[in-house]
Design a protein around this motif. Structure first.
Motif, PDB file in Angstrom:
ATOM      1  N   GLY A  36       0.793  -1.229   0.000  1.00  0.00           N
ATOM      2  CA  GLY A  36       0.000   0.000   0.000  1.00  0.00           C
ATOM      3  C   GLY A  36       0.821   1.273   0.000  1.00  0.00           C
ATOM      4  N   ASP A  37       2.106   1.177   0.309  1.00  0.00           N
ATOM      5  CA  ASP A  37       2.938   2.381   0.278  1.00  0.00           C
ATOM      6  C   ASP A  37       2.942   2.956  -1.130  1.00  0.00           C
ATOM      7  OD1 ASP A  37       3.569   2.187   2.945  1.00  0.00           O
ATOM      8  OD2 ASP A  37       5.637   1.509   2.618  1.00  0.00           O
ATOM      9  N   ARG A  38       2.885   4.265  -1.193  1.00  0.00           N
ATOM     10  CA  ARG A  38       2.869   4.941  -2.488  1.00  0.00           C
ATOM     11  C   ARG A  38       4.284   5.361  -2.873  1.00  0.00           C
ATOM     12  NH1 ARG A  38      -1.155   9.844  -4.281  1.00  0.00           N
ATOM     13  NH2 ARG A  38      -0.412   9.946  -6.419  1.00  0.00           N
ATOM     14  N   LEU A  39       4.650   5.065  -4.105  1.00  0.00           N
ATOM     15  CA  LEU A  39       5.948   5.497  -4.620  1.00  0.00           C
ATOM     16  C   LEU A  39       5.827   6.934  -5.110  1.00  0.00           C
ATOM     17  CD1 LEU A  39       7.055   2.387  -6.726  1.00  0.00           C
ATOM     18  CD2 LEU A  39       7.497   2.874  -4.329  1.00  0.00           C
ATOM     19  N   PRO A  40       6.936   7.648  -5.161  1.00  0.00           N
ATOM     20  CA  PRO A  40       6.896   9.008  -5.715  1.00  0.00           C
ATOM     21  C   PRO A  40       6.420   8.964  -7.169  1.00  0.00           C
ATOM     22  CG  PRO A  40       9.038   8.538  -4.716  1.00  0.00           C
ATOM     23  CD  PRO A  40       8.277   7.249  -4.754  1.00  0.00           C
ATOM     24  N   THR A  41       5.856  10.051  -7.641  1.00  0.00           N
ATOM     25  CA  THR A  41       5.450  10.100  -9.039  1.00  0.00           C
ATOM     26  C   THR A  41       6.696   9.975  -9.915  1.00  0.00           C
ATOM     27  OG1 THR A  41       5.659  12.489  -9.256  1.00  0.00           O
ATOM     28  CG2 THR A  41       3.515  11.636  -8.499  1.00  0.00           C
ATOM     29  N   ARG A  72      -2.325   3.076 -10.727  1.00  0.00           N
ATOM     30  CA  ARG A  72      -3.712   3.406 -11.050  1.00  0.00           C
ATOM     31  C   ARG A  72      -3.835   4.913 -11.182  1.00  0.00           C
ATOM     32  NH1 ARG A  72      -7.206   0.392  -6.625  1.00  0.00           N
ATOM     33  NH2 ARG A  72      -6.110  -1.566  -6.672  1.00  0.00           N
ATOM     34  N   ARG A  73      -4.657   5.302 -12.126  1.00  0.00           N
ATOM     35  CA  ARG A  73      -4.928   6.729 -12.316  1.00  0.00           C
ATOM     36  C   ARG A  73      -5.439   7.328 -11.022  1.00  0.00           C
ATOM     37  NH1 ARG A  73      -5.392   8.360 -17.922  1.00  0.00           N
ATOM     38  NH2 ARG A  73      -5.715  10.569 -17.724  1.00  0.00           N
ATOM     39  N   ALA A  74      -4.918   8.477 -10.679  1.00  0.00           N
ATOM     40  CA  ALA A  74      -5.301   9.241  -9.490  1.00  0.00           C
ATOM     41  C   ALA A  74      -4.843   8.607  -8.178  1.00  0.00           C
ATOM     42  CB  ALA A  74      -6.801   9.505  -9.456  1.00  0.00           C
TER      43      ALA A  74
END
Length: 124
Positions: A36-41, A72-74
């Motif tokens: 679930g951790d988000r990677l940098p854009t 995933r988008r957004a």
């Protein structure tokens, strides 16, 4: 994981996208990046590391192909649940690490026998 925990060595013969892919995969494998951790854009990480956006995008694409992240988008790019790697994934990762080690050893001008001895010593 922060961008500071990632680094690309431009003197390394390993392509930058592969260096980045390997480091993120390692963070996932060790738990430094959790499900679930988000990677940098892509753009943010490219800017922070001084890389082309396409380089980061390729690393993310490789991670996605390996089932380690999902984009995933957004919602951005997030770490998927860590599953035990398949035998095929282990072999692919081992082969990648071996190719990298051989390339670095050659770049250093190390004799192949000495490179093998270094691996044996590291294995203990």
């Amino acid at each position: 994981m922060t961008e500071a925990s990632l680094a690309v060595d431009l003197d390394d013969p390993t392509p930058p996208y592969e260096q980045l892919r390997r480091q993120v995969a390692q963070h996932i494998a060790t738990g430094a990046l959790a499900e679930g951790d988000r990677l940098p854009t892509v753009r943010q990480l490219a800017r922070d590391l001084g890389l082309a956006a396409g380089t980061v995008a390729r690393a993310y694409k490789e991670l996605e192909s390996a089932g380690l992240v999902e984009t995933r988008r957004a919602a951005g790019t997030r770490v998927l649940a860590r599953a035990r790697p398949t035998a095929r994934q282990v072999e692919a990762e081992l082969a990648s690490a071996a190719r990298e080690y051989v390339a670095r050893s050659r770049a250093l001008g190390v004799d192949p026998l000495r490179a093998v001895q270094a691996v044996e010593a590291a294995l203990g």
